[in-house]
Design an enzyme around this catalytic site. Structure first.
Site, PDB file in Angstrom:
ATOM      1  N   LYS A  22       0.838  -1.189   0.029  1.00 39.08           N
ATOM      2  CA  LYS A  22      -0.031  -0.016   0.178  1.00 39.08           C
ATOM      3  C   LYS A  22       1.144   1.285   0.076  1.00 39.08           C
ATOM      4  O   LYS A  22       0.717   2.387  -0.800  1.00 39.08           O
ATOM      5  CB  LYS A  22      -1.065  -0.008   1.129  1.00 39.08           C
ATOM      6  CG  LYS A  22      -1.526   1.320   1.577  1.00 39.08           C
ATOM      7  CD  LYS A  22      -2.258   1.073   2.523  1.00 39.08           C
ATOM      8  CE  LYS A  22      -1.634   1.713   4.085  1.00 39.08           C
ATOM      9  NZ  LYS A  22      -1.224   3.159   4.290  1.00 39.08           N
ATOM     10  N   ASN A  23       2.090   1.458   0.834  1.00 43.94           N
ATOM     11  CA  ASN A  23       2.803   2.524   1.085  1.00 43.94           C
ATOM     12  C   ASN A  23       3.782   2.644  -0.133  1.00 43.94           C
ATOM     13  O   ASN A  23       4.363   3.785  -0.245  1.00 43.94           O
ATOM     14  CB  ASN A  23       3.335   2.466   2.396  1.00 43.94           C
ATOM     15  CG  ASN A  23       2.539   2.648   3.303  1.00 43.94           C
ATOM     16  OD1 ASN A  23       1.401   2.952   3.372  1.00 43.94           O
ATOM     17  ND2 ASN A  23       3.162   2.854   4.786  1.00 43.94           N
ATOM     18  N   CYS A 116      -4.695  12.701  13.597  1.00 39.52           N
ATOM     19  CA  CYS A 116      -4.988  11.361  13.468  1.00 39.52           C
ATOM     20  C   CYS A 116      -4.775  10.672  14.759  1.00 39.52           C
ATOM     21  O   CYS A 116      -4.145  11.217  15.422  1.00 39.52           O
ATOM     22  CB  CYS A 116      -4.392  10.780  12.067  1.00 39.52           C
ATOM     23  SG  CYS A 116      -2.831  10.075  12.511  1.00 39.52           S
ATOM     24  N   ARG A 121       0.996  14.321  13.614  1.00 43.23           N
ATOM     25  CA  ARG A 121       1.411  14.226  12.424  1.00 43.23           C
ATOM     26  C   ARG A 121       1.334  15.308  11.229  1.00 43.23           C
ATOM     27  O   ARG A 121       0.470  15.400  10.493  1.00 43.23           O
ATOM     28  CB  ARG A 121       0.618  12.850  11.706  1.00 43.23           C
ATOM     29  CG  ARG A 121       1.091  11.754  12.486  1.00 43.23           C
ATOM     30  CD  ARG A 121       0.282  10.536  11.765  1.00 43.23           C
ATOM     31  NE  ARG A 121       1.180   9.897  10.625  1.00 43.23           N
ATOM     32  CZ  ARG A 121       0.763   8.867   9.929  1.00 43.23           C
ATOM     33  NH1 ARG A 121      -0.264   8.091  10.504  1.00 43.23           N
ATOM     34  NH2 ARG A 121       1.285   8.380   9.003  1.00 43.23           N
ATOM     35  N   ASP A 306       5.059   0.323  11.911  1.00 46.67           N
ATOM     36  CA  ASP A 306       4.083  -0.148  11.456  1.00 46.67           C
ATOM     37  C   ASP A 306       3.728  -1.596  11.689  1.00 46.67           C
ATOM     38  O   ASP A 306       2.842  -2.215  11.735  1.00 46.67           O
ATOM     39  CB  ASP A 306       3.871   0.055   9.957  1.00 46.67           C
ATOM     40  CG  ASP A 306       3.510   1.388   9.647  1.00 46.67           C
ATOM     41  OD1 ASP A 306       3.124   2.145  10.326  1.00 46.67           O
ATOM     42  OD2 ASP A 306       3.216   1.715   8.104  1.00 46.67           O
ATOM     43  N   ARG A 398      -8.311  -0.392   5.345  1.00 47.26           N
ATOM     44  CA  ARG A 398      -7.611   0.468   4.695  1.00 47.26           C
ATOM     45  C   ARG A 398      -6.193  -0.050   3.960  1.00 47.26           C
ATOM     46  O   ARG A 398      -5.604   0.651   3.222  1.00 47.26           O
ATOM     47  CB  ARG A 398      -7.064   1.794   5.709  1.00 47.26           C
ATOM     48  CG  ARG A 398      -8.304   2.582   5.977  1.00 47.26           C
ATOM     49  CD  ARG A 398      -7.786   3.858   6.794  1.00 47.26           C
ATOM     50  NE  ARG A 398      -6.474   4.145   6.337  1.00 47.26           N
ATOM     51  CZ  ARG A 398      -5.588   4.868   7.005  1.00 47.26           C
ATOM     52  NH1 ARG A 398      -5.919   5.020   8.082  1.00 47.26           N
ATOM     53  NH2 ARG A 398      -4.592   5.342   6.355  1.00 47.26           N
TER      54      ARG A 398
HETATM   55  C1  UD1 Z   1       4.772   6.980   6.307  1.00 47.72           C
HETATM   56  C2  UD1 Z   1       3.788   5.719   6.294  1.00 47.72           C
HETATM   57  C3  UD1 Z   1       3.461   5.091   7.609  1.00 47.72           C
HETATM   58  C4  UD1 Z   1       4.467   4.723   8.483  1.00 47.72           C
HETATM   59  C5  UD1 Z   1       5.311   6.108   8.588  1.00 47.72           C
HETATM   60  C6  UD1 Z   1       6.651   5.987   9.454  1.00 47.72           C
HETATM   61  C7  UD1 Z   1       2.931   6.008   3.978  1.00 47.72           C
HETATM   62  C8  UD1 Z   1       1.702   6.318   3.256  1.00 47.72           C
HETATM   63  N1  UD1 Z   1       2.553   6.042   5.351  1.00 47.72           N
HETATM   64  O1  UD1 Z   1       3.855   7.873   7.177  1.00 47.72           O
HETATM   65  O2  UD1 Z   1       2.456   3.918   7.428  1.00 47.72           O
HETATM   66  O3  UD1 Z   1       3.892   4.607   9.872  1.00 47.72           O
HETATM   67  O4  UD1 Z   1       5.963   6.535   7.342  1.00 47.72           O
HETATM   68  O5  UD1 Z   1       7.178   4.687   8.904  1.00 47.72           O
HETATM   69  O6  UD1 Z   1       3.900   5.617   3.647  1.00 47.72           O
HETATM   70  N2  UD1 Z   1       6.919  14.813  10.760  1.00 47.72           N
HETATM   71  C9  UD1 Z   1       6.867  16.061  11.213  1.00 47.72           C
HETATM   72  N3  UD1 Z   1       6.594  16.966  10.128  1.00 47.72           N
HETATM   73  C10 UD1 Z   1       6.387  16.646   8.917  1.00 47.72           C
HETATM   74  C11 UD1 Z   1       6.526  15.133   8.361  1.00 47.72           C
HETATM   75  C12 UD1 Z   1       6.612  14.259   9.571  1.00 47.72           C
HETATM   76  O7  UD1 Z   1       6.860  16.386  12.300  1.00 47.72           O
HETATM   77  O8  UD1 Z   1       6.364  17.342   7.817  1.00 47.72           O
HETATM   78  C13 UD1 Z   1       6.951  13.590  11.852  1.00 47.72           C
HETATM   79  C14 UD1 Z   1       5.758  12.739  12.091  1.00 47.72           C
HETATM   80  O9  UD1 Z   1       4.673  13.299  13.129  1.00 47.72           O
HETATM   81  C15 UD1 Z   1       6.470  11.679  12.585  1.00 47.72           C
HETATM   82  C16 UD1 Z   1       7.486  11.484  11.860  1.00 47.72           C
HETATM   83  O10 UD1 Z   1       7.910  12.688  11.472  1.00 47.72           O
HETATM   84  O11 UD1 Z   1       6.586  11.655  13.985  1.00 47.72           O
HETATM   85  C17 UD1 Z   1       7.677  10.503  10.822  1.00 47.72           C
HETATM   86  O12 UD1 Z   1       6.545  10.495   9.869  1.00 47.72           O
HETATM   87  P1  UD1 Z   1       6.626  10.159   8.243  1.00 47.72           P
HETATM   88  O13 UD1 Z   1       7.847   9.343   8.156  1.00 47.72           O
HETATM   89  O14 UD1 Z   1       6.287  11.405   7.657  1.00 47.72           O
HETATM   90  O15 UD1 Z   1       5.289   9.579   8.352  1.00 47.72           O
HETATM   91  P2  UD1 Z   1       4.399   9.261   7.121  1.00 47.72           P
HETATM   92  O16 UD1 Z   1       5.342   9.790   5.854  1.00 47.72           O
HETATM   93  O17 UD1 Z   1       3.173  10.230   7.314  1.00 47.72           O
END
Ligand code: UD1
Length: 423
Positions: A22-23, A116, A121, A306, A398
Site C-alpha cells: 500500500k505504502n 489522526c 502528524r 507499522d 484501509r
Molecule cells: C509513512 C507511512 C506510515 C508509517 C510512517 C513511518 C505512508 C503512506 N505512510 O507515514 O505507514 O507509519 O511513514 O514509517 O507511507 N513529521 C513531522 N513533520 C512532517 C512530516 C513528519 O513532524 O512534515 C513527523 C511525524 O509526525 C512523525 C515522523 O515525522 O513523528 C515520521 O513521519 P513520516 O515518516 O512523515 O510518516 P508518514 O510519511 O506520514
C-alpha cells in the site's frame, strides 16, 4: 459497521500470498500526475486507501481502469488542482499529490489533513521543502495552497527529521524542477526506492535512493511507464507473527524477506525459527515459545513502527518480559488497552511498554483504533480462547487486502459480519 468474529486457537498451515505494498502504491499513483501519458501499474493492493487515492486522482482529472491486475491511469482534464477535505481527512497520504501537482500544474490546493489517532502528524517538513524549491505556500480556509507559476527550481534541502511521504513528495516535485536538487536526511524505506524506480522509468534522473542523500537532476517532462509495486513488507511481517503464534508450517509467498531484515533478526534472536528464500519466508511449527524481546521502532532499516502493535501481540505469548519502545510516533499505544482487555499484562510509561508473557488470552469484544492496531487485535484474537469480536475493522480494510480470506485459507476461524446499523 462491519466486524470480525474470531474463534481462537485454530492452527494455521499452508501458503499465504502477499499483496503489493500500500505504502508504495500510494506515491506511485500520485506520481502519475507528473505525466500526460498513460501509466500501467501492476500489483496494486485492493485496499481502501488505494481506492481513496484513485478518487483523489479522479477529482484531479485522471481515470483509473482495472484489468487483470493492471491499473491503467490515464490523464483526462489536467486542469483540476484541488484535493478536497472530504477525501484528505480519510487518508493523510492524500498529501502525496501536493508535490506532483505543483510541479506539473504549477498549482496545488490540498486540504490540510486533520489530526489522526496516532499523533499530530504535521506536514510542515513537506511544505518547508517545497518552499525551498520555490513554491509559494499559504494556508487558505483550511487548505494548503502551493503555487509556482514559473515552475520549481532545484535546491539543496535538508529534512530536519526523516519523513517518508515528505521524501516522496520532494522526489516527485524535484523530478520536474529546473536544475539539480540535493535532498539530505531522506527516508531510506523500500517504498521510497520503489517510487524512485518508477520515476526513473518515466524518465526522471535520480541517484542515491535508498541512502539518506538523494540527488535529482530535473527534466523538462516525464513519460508514461509500466511499473510493478513491491510486495507489502508490513503485511508479510504480520503473517510472519501469526505463523509464529499458531503456525503448523506456513509459507509466506511473494514477499521480500530482505525488506524485513531488522524484524527477522530480532525474532530469530528471540528463538523464532524460519528460513528465507528470495521471495518467500517459510515458518515451520515452533518447538518452543519465543523468549521475551526488546524492540525500538526506527526509520528503515530499523524495526518498522507499522509492525510495533503486532509485535506487542506476539510478546503477550513470549516467555518473560518484553520491552517495546516507540520512537516514531506519539500516541501509538492505543492497542494496549484492548490487548489488556483480552488478558495481556502490559504497562506503559511514556513511549515504553513492558509486556509480561506468556498470558492466557480470553476472547471478548475489542475496538480497533488504527490500521496496524487492528492487525494486532486480530493476532490476539487468533490466540485467545473462545470468541473475539474485533469492531471497527474499517481501519484494517484501509491497508490489508482480504485479511479474513487469507487467514481463513490458512485454517483460522474468522469471518466478517455486519450486525446492522444499530449495533
Ligand atoms: C509513512 C507511512 C506510515 C508509517 C510512517 C513511518 C505512508 C503512506 N505512510 O507515514 O505507514 O507509519 O511513514 O514509517 O507511507 N513529521 C513531522 N513533520 C512532517 C512530516 C513528519 O513532524 O512534515 C513527523 C511525524 O509526525 C512523525 C515522523 O515525522 O513523528 C515520521 O513521519 P513520516 O515518516 O512523515 O510518516 P508518514 O510519511 O506520514
Amino acid at each position: 459497521m462491519e466486524k470480525f468474529r474470531i474463534f481462537g486457537g485454530a492452527r494455521l498451515a499452508g501458503t499465504v500470498t502477499i499483496s503489493g505494498a500500500k505504502n508504495a502504491a500510494l506515491p506511485c499513483l500520485a506520481a502519475t500526475l507528473l505525466t500526460a501519458e498513460p501509466v500501467y501499474l501492476l500489483g496494486l493492493p485492493r485496499v481502501r486507501d488505494i481506492l481513496t487515492m484513485e478518487k483523489v486522482l479522479a477529482i484531479l482529472g485522471e481515470h483509473c481502469e482495472h484489468q487483470n491486475g493492471t491499473t491503467t491511469v490515464v490523464m483526462g482534464r489536467a486542469t483540476e488542482t484541488h484535493a478536497p477535505y472530504e477525501l484528505v481527512r480519510t487518508m493523510r497520504a492524500s498529501v502525496l499529490v501536493l508535490g506532483p501537482l505543483v510541479a506539473a500544474r504549477q498549482r496545488a490546493r490540498v486540504a490540510l489533513p486533520g489530526g489522526c489517532a496516532i499523533g499530530a502528524r504535521p506536514i510542515d517538513f513537506h511544505l518547508a521543502a517545497l518552499a525551498q524549491l520555490g513554491a509559494d505556500i499559504r494556508l487558505e480556509h483550511g487548505d494548503v495552497v502551493a503555487e509556482a507559476p514559473n515552475g520549481l527550481r532545484g535546491a539543496e534541502i535538508t529534512f530536519p527529521k526523516v519523513t517518508v511521504t515528505g521524501t516522496e513528495n520532494l522526489l516527485m516535485a524535484a523530478s520536474l524542477a529546473v536544475g539539480r536538487t540535493v535532498l539530505r536526511g531522506c527516508a531510506r524505506e523500500p517504498e521510497v526506492c520503489d517510487l524512485a524506480a518508477m520515476l526513473q522509468a518515466m524518465g526522471a534522473r535520480i541517484s542515491g535512493a535508498g541512502t539518506d542523500t538523494i540527488e535529482v537532476e530535473g527534466v523538462g517532462e516525464l513519460g508514461g511507464c509500466t511499473h510493478r509495486v513491491i510486495p507489502d513488507r508490513i503485511e508479510a511481517g504480520t503473517y510472519l507473527m501469526a505463523a509464529l503464534l499458531l503456525g503448523d508450517g506456513v509459507r509466506i509467498e511473494g514477499c521480500v524477506p530482505a525488506h524485513l531484515a531488522a524484524v527477522l533478526e530480532l525474532l530469530a534472536a528471540a528463538g523464532a525459527t524460519f528460513t528465507t528464500e528470495e521471495h518467500a519466508l517459510v515458518v515451520p511449527r515452533q518447538d518452543r515459545p519465543l523468549s521475551g524481546f526488546s524492540l525500538t521502532t526506527r526509520e528503515y532499516p530499523g524495526f518498522p513502527t507499522d509492525l510495533q502493535a503486532q509485535a506487542m501481540a506476539l510478546a503477550t505469548q513470549a516467555q518473560g518480559r518484553s520491552e517495546v519502545v516507540e520512537t516514531i510516533f506519539e500516541n501509538r499505544f492505543h492497542h494496549v488497552l484492548e490487548l489488556k482487555r483480552l488478558g495481556a499484562e502490559i504497562t506503559v510509561e511514556g513511549h515504553r511498554a513492558i509486556v509480561q508473557g506468556p498470558r492466557r488470552l480470553q476472547g471478548t469484544t475489542v475496538m480497533a483504533s488504527d490500521l496496524r492496531a487492528s492487525a494486532a487485535l486480530v493476532l490476539a484474537g487468533l490466540v485467545a480462547e473462545g470468541e473475539t469480536i474485533v469492531d471497527r475493522i474499517y481501519h484494517l480494510d484501509r491497508g490489508y487486502e482480504a485479511m479474513e480470506a487469507k487467514l481463513a485459507r490458512l485454517g483460522a476461524r474468522i469471518a466478517r459480519f455486519n450486525p446492522g446499523p444499530f449495533v
